[in-house]
Design an enzyme around this catalytic site. Sequence first.
Site, PDB file in Angstrom:
ATOM      1  N   LYS A  14      40.306   0.552  12.311  1.00  0.00           N
ATOM      2  CA  LYS A  14      39.588   1.203  11.213  1.00  0.00           C
ATOM      3  C   LYS A  14      38.176   0.649  11.162  1.00  0.00           C
ATOM      4  O   LYS A  14      37.973  -0.553  10.993  1.00  0.00           O
ATOM      5  CB  LYS A  14      40.309   0.940   9.898  1.00  0.00           C
ATOM      6  N   ARG A  39      35.755   7.748  -1.414  1.00  0.00           N
ATOM      7  CA  ARG A  39      35.619   6.710  -2.435  1.00  0.00           C
ATOM      8  C   ARG A  39      35.389   7.314  -3.810  1.00  0.00           C
ATOM      9  O   ARG A  39      35.773   6.741  -4.819  1.00  0.00           O
ATOM     10  CB  ARG A  39      34.545   5.702  -2.026  1.00  0.00           C
ATOM     11  N   CYS A  96      47.154  -0.536   0.368  1.00  0.00           N
ATOM     12  CA  CYS A  96      45.851  -1.190   0.280  1.00  0.00           C
ATOM     13  C   CYS A  96      45.563  -1.421  -1.198  1.00  0.00           C
ATOM     14  O   CYS A  96      46.249  -0.879  -2.051  1.00  0.00           O
ATOM     15  CB  CYS A  96      44.776  -0.295   0.890  1.00  0.00           C
ATOM     16  N   CYS A 103      39.569  -4.592  -0.745  1.00  0.00           N
ATOM     17  CA  CYS A 103      40.925  -4.303  -0.272  1.00  0.00           C
ATOM     18  C   CYS A 103      41.858  -5.504  -0.328  1.00  0.00           C
ATOM     19  O   CYS A 103      42.829  -5.579   0.436  1.00  0.00           O
ATOM     20  CB  CYS A 103      40.864  -3.738   1.139  1.00  0.00           C
ATOM     21  N   TYR A 127      42.452  16.789   5.492  1.00  0.00           N
ATOM     22  CA  TYR A 127      42.489  17.463   4.195  1.00  0.00           C
ATOM     23  C   TYR A 127      42.737  18.961   4.361  1.00  0.00           C
ATOM     24  O   TYR A 127      43.071  19.645   3.412  1.00  0.00           O
ATOM     25  CB  TYR A 127      41.185  17.181   3.430  1.00  0.00           C
ATOM     26  N   LYS A 151      40.623   5.443  12.881  1.00  0.00           N
ATOM     27  CA  LYS A 151      39.943   6.028  11.729  1.00  0.00           C
ATOM     28  C   LYS A 151      38.510   5.546  11.668  1.00  0.00           C
ATOM     29  O   LYS A 151      38.294   4.344  11.781  1.00  0.00           O
ATOM     30  CB  LYS A 151      40.694   5.598  10.471  1.00  0.00           C
ATOM     31  N   ARG A 174      32.506  -3.551   3.173  1.00  0.00           N
ATOM     32  CA  ARG A 174      33.774  -3.901   3.802  1.00  0.00           C
ATOM     33  C   ARG A 174      33.590  -4.424   5.237  1.00  0.00           C
ATOM     34  O   ARG A 174      34.519  -4.444   6.021  1.00  0.00           O
ATOM     35  CB  ARG A 174      34.701  -2.685   3.829  1.00  0.00           C
ATOM     36  N   CYS A 181      42.156  -1.314  -2.619  1.00  0.00           N
ATOM     37  CA  CYS A 181      40.815  -0.950  -3.106  1.00  0.00           C
ATOM     38  C   CYS A 181      40.849  -0.010  -4.305  1.00  0.00           C
ATOM     39  O   CYS A 181      39.961  -0.046  -5.153  1.00  0.00           O
ATOM     40  CB  CYS A 181      39.953  -0.386  -1.985  1.00  0.00           C
ATOM     41  N   GLU A 219      42.644  -5.144  18.546  1.00  0.00           N
ATOM     42  CA  GLU A 219      43.266  -4.851  17.242  1.00  0.00           C
ATOM     43  C   GLU A 219      44.590  -4.110  17.433  1.00  0.00           C
ATOM     44  O   GLU A 219      45.600  -4.439  16.819  1.00  0.00           O
ATOM     45  CB  GLU A 219      42.333  -3.972  16.389  1.00  0.00           C
TER      46      GLU A 219
HETATM   47  C1  PBG Z   1      41.406   2.493   2.021  1.00  0.00           C
HETATM   48  C2  PBG Z   1      41.180   3.821   2.598  1.00  0.00           C
HETATM   49  C3  PBG Z   1      39.944   4.485   2.771  1.00  0.00           C
HETATM   50  C4  PBG Z   1      40.250   5.732   3.344  1.00  0.00           C
HETATM   51  C5  PBG Z   1      41.629   5.809   3.486  1.00  0.00           C
HETATM   52  N1  PBG Z   1      42.185   4.606   3.040  1.00  0.00           N
HETATM   53  C6  PBG Z   1      38.575   4.161   2.380  1.00  0.00           C
HETATM   54  C7  PBG Z   1      37.884   2.923   2.693  1.00  0.00           C
HETATM   55  O1  PBG Z   1      38.254   2.127   3.547  1.00  0.00           O
HETATM   56  O2  PBG Z   1      36.884   2.726   1.997  1.00  0.00           O
HETATM   57  C8  PBG Z   1      39.224   6.768   3.712  1.00  0.00           C
HETATM   58  C9  PBG Z   1      39.702   8.131   3.964  1.00  0.00           C
HETATM   59  C10 PBG Z   1      38.638   9.150   4.008  1.00  0.00           C
HETATM   60  O3  PBG Z   1      37.433   8.881   3.982  1.00  0.00           O
HETATM   61  O4  PBG Z   1      39.025  10.335   4.051  1.00  0.00           O
HETATM   62  N2  PBG Z   1      42.525   2.436   1.186  1.00  0.00           N
END
Ligand code: PBG
Length: 324
Positions: free
Chosen positions: A195, A205, A120, A130, A313, A248, A217, A122, A233
């Site tokens: 997502k 972030r 990605c 992104c 995590y 997610k 987004r 971002c 999707e």
């Molecule tokens: C985008 C991405 C995000 C997360 C993982 N990959 C953030 C977003 O879409 O803003 C979020 C993961 C998390 O909140 O633990 N590369």
Amino acid sequence: MDFPVTRMRRLRRTNTLRRMVRETRLHPDNLIQPLFVVSGKDVSNPIKSMPGVSQLSIDKLIPAAQRAWDAGVPAVILFGIPPKKDASGSAAWSADGIVHRATRALKEAIPDLVVIADVCFCEYTTHGHCGVLHQGEVLNDETLENLGKQAVSLAHAGVDIIAPSGMMDGMVGAIREALDEEDHPDMPIMSYAVKFSSAFYGPFREAAESTPTSGDRKGYQMDPANAREAMREAALDVTEGADFLMVKPALAYLDIISELRETFELPIAAYNVSGEMAMLEAAAANGWIERERAIMEMLGSIKRAGADLILTYWATEVAGWLKR
Ligand code: PBG
């Protein structure tokens, strides 16, 4: 047969009986540890809203990955914070990019550890979106080209799985084609297929330094209200060649995980995101809930809903608990 012939409490009477009839259990093999990597040496910047999580330089990343591996966690997913950002996010496909260097170091130190790369832009763009931004819109097809470059460069660096998270239309197909053309037909794609545009990404972030500087987004991530669209999707990603499907966040979307489980045969991953972690940790720090039990219950619910793999995590810590 009704009560009193049937008494459900019979099988709950002792711990051993409960063990025998337990329907789902977590295993370290189900867990994926996310790690944040920054340039520099001897760097460990704690993320305030994610207790226990830090941005790590490569020399500190290796021992963190080693701890995960030693606890039985088979895979890590890397998020890179590049030293310099630009409008297109070009550091994302540089052979010397932060994730590329981290991958080479990890594969040398722990050859069997599966290294997953989040694909990605971002974290790499000055605007924090992104993909390629034009008059406030992320351009889909222009971004696909860059995603292909990023995926191929990471494959060359030695990652084991490519995980595109940008919610661009056609991203899985474009990455598959780019990988195949560059001699990586065996590289699996773990698609962030479903997502949602979620409030639960806030702490991430901060950790990934990826907050959009303007707008949001919602033009590419999904509306949290939509379940049928989630199935569309996922189906598209399957036809484009995804090897795993990811949902997610996890906790507010257990219904989506279980519907995907019923509909598709692919392995399903769920991302227990930063905000889910932060709210549990905050409550536990206040003494309002029992931390370990709440974590196991939360991750257990994701498994029970139908996820094979959980990105969390807490992966290393939980794998340690599961071994004792
Ligand atoms: C985008 C991405 C995000 C997360 C993982 N990959 C953030 C977003 O879409 O803003 C979020 C993961 C998390 O909140 O633990 N590369």
